[in-house]
Design a protein around this motif. Sequence first.
Motif, short mmCIF file in Angstrom:
data_model
loop_
_atom_site.label_atom_id
_atom_site.label_comp_id
_atom_site.label_asym_id
_atom_site.label_seq_id
_atom_site.Cartn_x
_atom_site.Cartn_y
_atom_site.Cartn_z
N UNK A 73 75.58 -11.46 -11.41
CA UNK A 73 76.50 -12.46 -11.33
C UNK A 73 78.20 -12.64 -12.17
N UNK A 74 77.84 -12.49 -13.56
CA UNK A 74 78.32 -12.01 -14.43
C UNK A 74 79.33 -10.96 -13.90
N UNK A 75 79.20 -9.51 -13.38
CA UNK A 75 79.75 -9.03 -13.22
C UNK A 75 80.61 -9.46 -11.73
N UNK A 76 79.60 -10.20 -10.99
CA UNK A 76 80.73 -10.95 -9.42
C UNK A 76 81.45 -10.98 -10.19
N UNK A 77 81.77 -12.36 -11.23
CA UNK A 77 81.96 -12.98 -11.63
C UNK A 77 83.63 -12.76 -12.44
N UNK A 78 83.21 -11.43 -12.81
CA UNK A 78 84.13 -10.87 -13.35
C UNK A 78 84.94 -10.28 -12.52
N UNK A 128 81.92 -5.53 -16.62
CA UNK A 128 81.35 -5.54 -14.67
C UNK A 128 80.56 -4.32 -14.58
N UNK A 129 80.76 -3.63 -14.91
CA UNK A 129 80.52 -1.85 -15.02
C UNK A 129 79.52 -1.98 -15.73
N UNK A 130 79.31 -3.00 -17.10
CA UNK A 130 78.85 -2.16 -18.13
C UNK A 130 77.74 -3.05 -17.76
N UNK A 131 77.56 -4.24 -17.34
CA UNK A 131 76.28 -5.39 -16.48
C UNK A 131 76.04 -4.39 -15.21
N UNK A 132 76.49 -3.79 -14.74
CA UNK A 132 75.48 -3.01 -13.61
C UNK A 132 74.66 -1.60 -13.93
N UNK A 138 82.06 2.42 -6.93
CA UNK A 138 83.78 1.61 -6.46
C UNK A 138 83.37 0.26 -8.05
N UNK A 139 82.57 0.09 -8.74
CA UNK A 139 82.59 -0.46 -9.83
C UNK A 139 83.42 -0.29 -10.85
#
Length: 377
Positions: free
Chosen positions: A294-299, A262-266, A365-366
Amino acid sequence: MAAFALSSCGALVDAPSASSAAASEGASGAAAGGPVAISATDSACEVATTDLPGGVTTFSITNGGSQVTEVYVYDGDRIVTEKENIGPGTSYDLTVDLTEGEYQVACKPGMVGEGIRQAIAVTGGSSDLSPAEQQAVDAYRAYVQQQADASVPLVQQLRDAVAAGDRAAAQSLYAPSRLGWESVEPVAESFGDLDPRMDAREADLEPGEQFTGWHRLEKALWTGEDLAAVVPVADQLLLDVQELAQRVPNAAITPVSIGNGAKELLDEVATGKITGEEEAFSHTDLVDVKGNVDGAQEAFEVLTPLVQAADPELVTELTAQFTALQAALVPYADPSAPGGYVSYDTVTEDQRRDLARAVDALSEPLSQLGAAAAGQA
């Protein structure tokens, strides 16, 4: 709050702050046995301890060099975890769950090449998950499979349009065909050479490396090249996306890797999309941003039951920051545009800074999500 700074290559990188240092210290200090220091410089990658117990470990990375660097943990040619865009003079804590085996830590000054590598050995550790952890992994794997499966017919249509020489149709399909990939990219990076084959930008290539994948097609589509010359590229991209979908069931996924992903996506948003570097010809960066967010939020959502038990305040903050970032994208939605968002070259510098601030607010925070999912909060 974390901040972004411009690196020498123009990318937004994490800049140090007192609060981010405190957050990192809290995450690393809770890991079993304490954090393992990695000292990265322009010419060295020193891991303080190369014999590690199995289980959750936090690597405390400090970049003492003059270049932006990356740190990877490899299991053979598979990426277990990574952190990109560590600016000179900054630090970052990276939590990973390792089972018994031989691994390599690689530091990549300048973010190029195979990196400076250090072998590490892990003894013990179990791949057994609790029922709650298994539920999170199963839910995320199902999401990744869904995204990969949905990409196959879109890439097929893109390939057929390129083969038919239909530039307008291929341009309209380019961004939508990438959306699934952008939502699951960190997991796909663990599949070794699939990632560079499918998604390398021309600027990322080293001398002698072949330019393939989506961005090779992007360049051809928006610079007027003869599309017949890139039909083999489209053919290979279709095969690669099909292979991606086939490999998801056996992908190594853990709660920690989901959180790190998730952090990598951001980070993808901050370093390639907000700057406009990712889609240099098509300017469809905002479609990629939507996929990454969207992918980070799903994670985050599949991990929420685990994180709620360890750090309920983190869940509250991440929920609020995801809502704010999604709201920041709404003004740029355009149902008539390919992928549903305006061309990024119409977004002003002030608007890009506003988007960067929304990303920034979520970034810190992520970065704590992986550790919290492992009960290390």
